[in-house]
Scaffold this active site. Structure first.
Site, short mmCIF file in Angstrom:
data_model
loop_
_atom_site.label_atom_id
_atom_site.label_comp_id
_atom_site.label_asym_id
_atom_site.label_seq_id
_atom_site.Cartn_x
_atom_site.Cartn_y
_atom_site.Cartn_z
N HIS A 1 -0.07 4.70 4.34
CA HIS A 1 -0.61 5.30 3.12
C HIS A 1 -0.11 6.73 2.93
CE1 HIS A 1 -4.31 2.38 3.03
NE2 HIS A 1 -3.14 1.77 2.95
N SER B 1 0.81 -1.22 0.00
CA SER B 1 0.00 0.00 0.00
C SER B 1 0.84 1.27 0.00
CB SER B 1 -0.95 -0.01 1.20
OG SER B 1 -1.81 -1.11 1.17
#
Length: 511
Positions: A342, A291
């Site tokens: 993220h 991610s």
């Protein structure tokens, strides 16, 4: 020959705006061209029409029809506001009054599209430069023959087309510099690692993930810094693998095309490490997944947008921002998502893109500045992760690890994690329940009894706790308390044979 002269002037105006003023050609027909001024705010679209206007009624009908076309174009370009300009190149003005048509036409109640109208006659163009609202158009050039006019028109048209095609090629090349090769290698590595993890304990097993290199803070603090990289190739469950692989295929493929394979690899790994470092600094959970690197691809696209802002927003910009915003909001609202990774990956991808810069662009001093900033930022995150006392071990994580060790019948390894879970999560009845089991296995029945009483106090309907407490009472010789506990377990779960067997053992012991 006035009409032919004005034909040449029509092409001279288009040539001037595209070649000299940098307008972008949107579309061109025989006697109509649509041009865009990307520098203007709000955005301006210029429609140039070569038509000899005889009557104001015809002009009004054409203006009204064009307003809808301007509004449609605004929506296609995803603009909040648009200024439309109808510029008619006509030998003479209409024979009747048309001045009221010069007032602005508005496409909708929100006034997002406003259309103005101007008309340039042969007489006005012959008199020198023509001022049309905020534009200054060149003067018409007098020509002596039809052959000269045709040759001039041909040359002007050819230069306009070549300039438009050249600009289109240059813009397309920005998106197609490289070929997506490394993305397939990365996807293959991720798939192979997933298969290996599944074959050796499962990708949802915390212990297996740690064994294969997931981000696990205690081991990173002990010196296993390589986990900042290895965690990028592990995934937790098939859905996690599928969603990340899909996102990486599209986003990573786009970034590799734009930046080339070498630059893409630098962006991918710096973003991934940046995301892992941010996760280490702010998240105590075991973490794995690509991610951070995927959000780094978002960062690379945003960096492209800072270099080619107009092209970015004309093509993919608003879609990228929408999807990115949606993902960040989703990460903030769903507790189990590692939003630190993220955001860290996003920032790392932007910084890494600034380090490598776009292909075929001049080197700049800010590349060195971006490199220094990246090193300082990653170092700062790792330092903060080492000293961040608020990032205490998670009770849930300790419970997961302890439970998995119990399933493997490794009591010695399970015990400290279960103790930690109880200390850090007193509101989780599962933690003292499992610790009581471990204490009982070690023969510490009094400690196990107190823990089970604590469990029942927290959750009175925990029938397994009543059953285990009955077993502990039996070990301590407290038969009546054991009978009461197993009766309560049967009340809560009447269909459990083990409870019935224990009750019969207590009430009717063998002779």
């Amino acid at each position: 020959m006035e009409a032919e002269q004005h034909d040449a002037y029509y092409w001279k105006v288009i040539h001037h705006l595209i070649v000299n003023r940098g307008y972008r050609l949107l579309q061109q027909q025989e006697n109509e061209a649509w041009l865009e001024d990307e520098e203007s705010k709000p955005r301006r679209i210029l429609r140039i029409v070569r038509a000899d206007v005889d009557w104001a009624n015809w002009l009004k009908r054409d203006i009204v029809a064009s307003v809808s076309r301007f509004e449609l174009l605004r929506r296609q370009l995803r603009l909040n506001e648009l200024i439309g300009e109808n510029l008619y190149i006509s030998v003479y003005p209409p024979v009747d009054s048309w001045e009221e048509l010069q007032k602005p036409f508005v496409a909708n109640k929100q006034k997002k599209t406003t259309v103005y109208t101007s008309l340039v006659t042969r007489e006005a163009a012959a008199g020198g430069e023509v001022a049309v609202r905020e534009l200054v158009l060149p003067a018409a050039t007098a020509m002596n023959s039809v052959e000269e006019i045709e040759l001039t028109v041909k040359q002007l048209r050819q230069e306009v087309v070549e300039r438009a095609q050249s600009r289109e090629r240059e813009e397309r090349q920005l998106f197609l510099f490289g070929k997506p090769r490394m993305i397939y290698v990365l996807l293959a590595l991720i798939a192979v690692m997933y298969w290996l993890v599944e074959q050796n304990g499962g990708s949802t097993s915390v212990l297996t993930l740690i064994e294969f290199g997931a981000k696990y803070n205690p081991l990173i603090i002990q010196g296993e810094w390589w986990r900042l990289v290895s965690a990028m190739f592990l995934h937790i469950g098939f859905l996690h693998l599928f969603m990340n692989s899909l996102a990486l295929f599209y986003l990573g493929g786009a970034v590799e095309r734009m930046y080339g394979t070498g630059r893409f690899l630098v962006i991918y790994f710096i973003a991934g490490v940046f995301g892992s470092a941010a996760s280490f600094a702010f998240n105590e959970q075991v973490a794995a997944g690509a991610s951070g690197a995927i959000f780094g691809c978002f960062g690379a696209l945003l960096y492209f947008g800072t270099i080619h802002k107009k092209l970015f927003f004309r093509t993919m910009g608003k879609s990228v921002l929408f999807v990115l915003g949606l993902n960040l909001i989703f990460g903030l609202t769903v507790p189990m998502i590692d939003n630190g990774a993220h955001v860290g990956g996003l920032i790392g991808g932007f910084f890494a893109s600034a380090i490598v810069h776009l292909p075929k662009h001049a080197k700049s001093a800010r590349q060195l500045g971006a490199f220094v900033l990246t090193v300082i930022s990653i170092g700062g995150l790792l330092w903060y992760g080492m000293i961040n006392e608020q990032k205490a071990p998670s009770a849930l994580l300790s419970l997961q690890i302890g439970q998995e060790y119990l399933q493997q019948e490794e009591l010695e390894k399970a015990y400290p994690f279960l103790q930690q879970a109880v200390e850090n999560g007193a509101d989780m009845p599962e933690a003292p329940f499992l610790l009581a089991y471990a204490e009982a296995m070690f023969g510490n029945y009094e400690e196990a009894k107190q823990l089970l009483l604590e469990v029942i106090q927290q959750r009175a309907d925990f029938h397994q706790a009543h059953y285990n407490l009955a077993l502990i009472y039996l070990e301590l010789g407290e038969t009546e308390e054991a009978r009461a506990s197993v009766e309560r377990a049967i009340q809560l779960e009447p269909n459990e044979p083990m409870y019935e067997d224990l009750y019969e053992q207590i009430t009717d012991p063998p002779t």
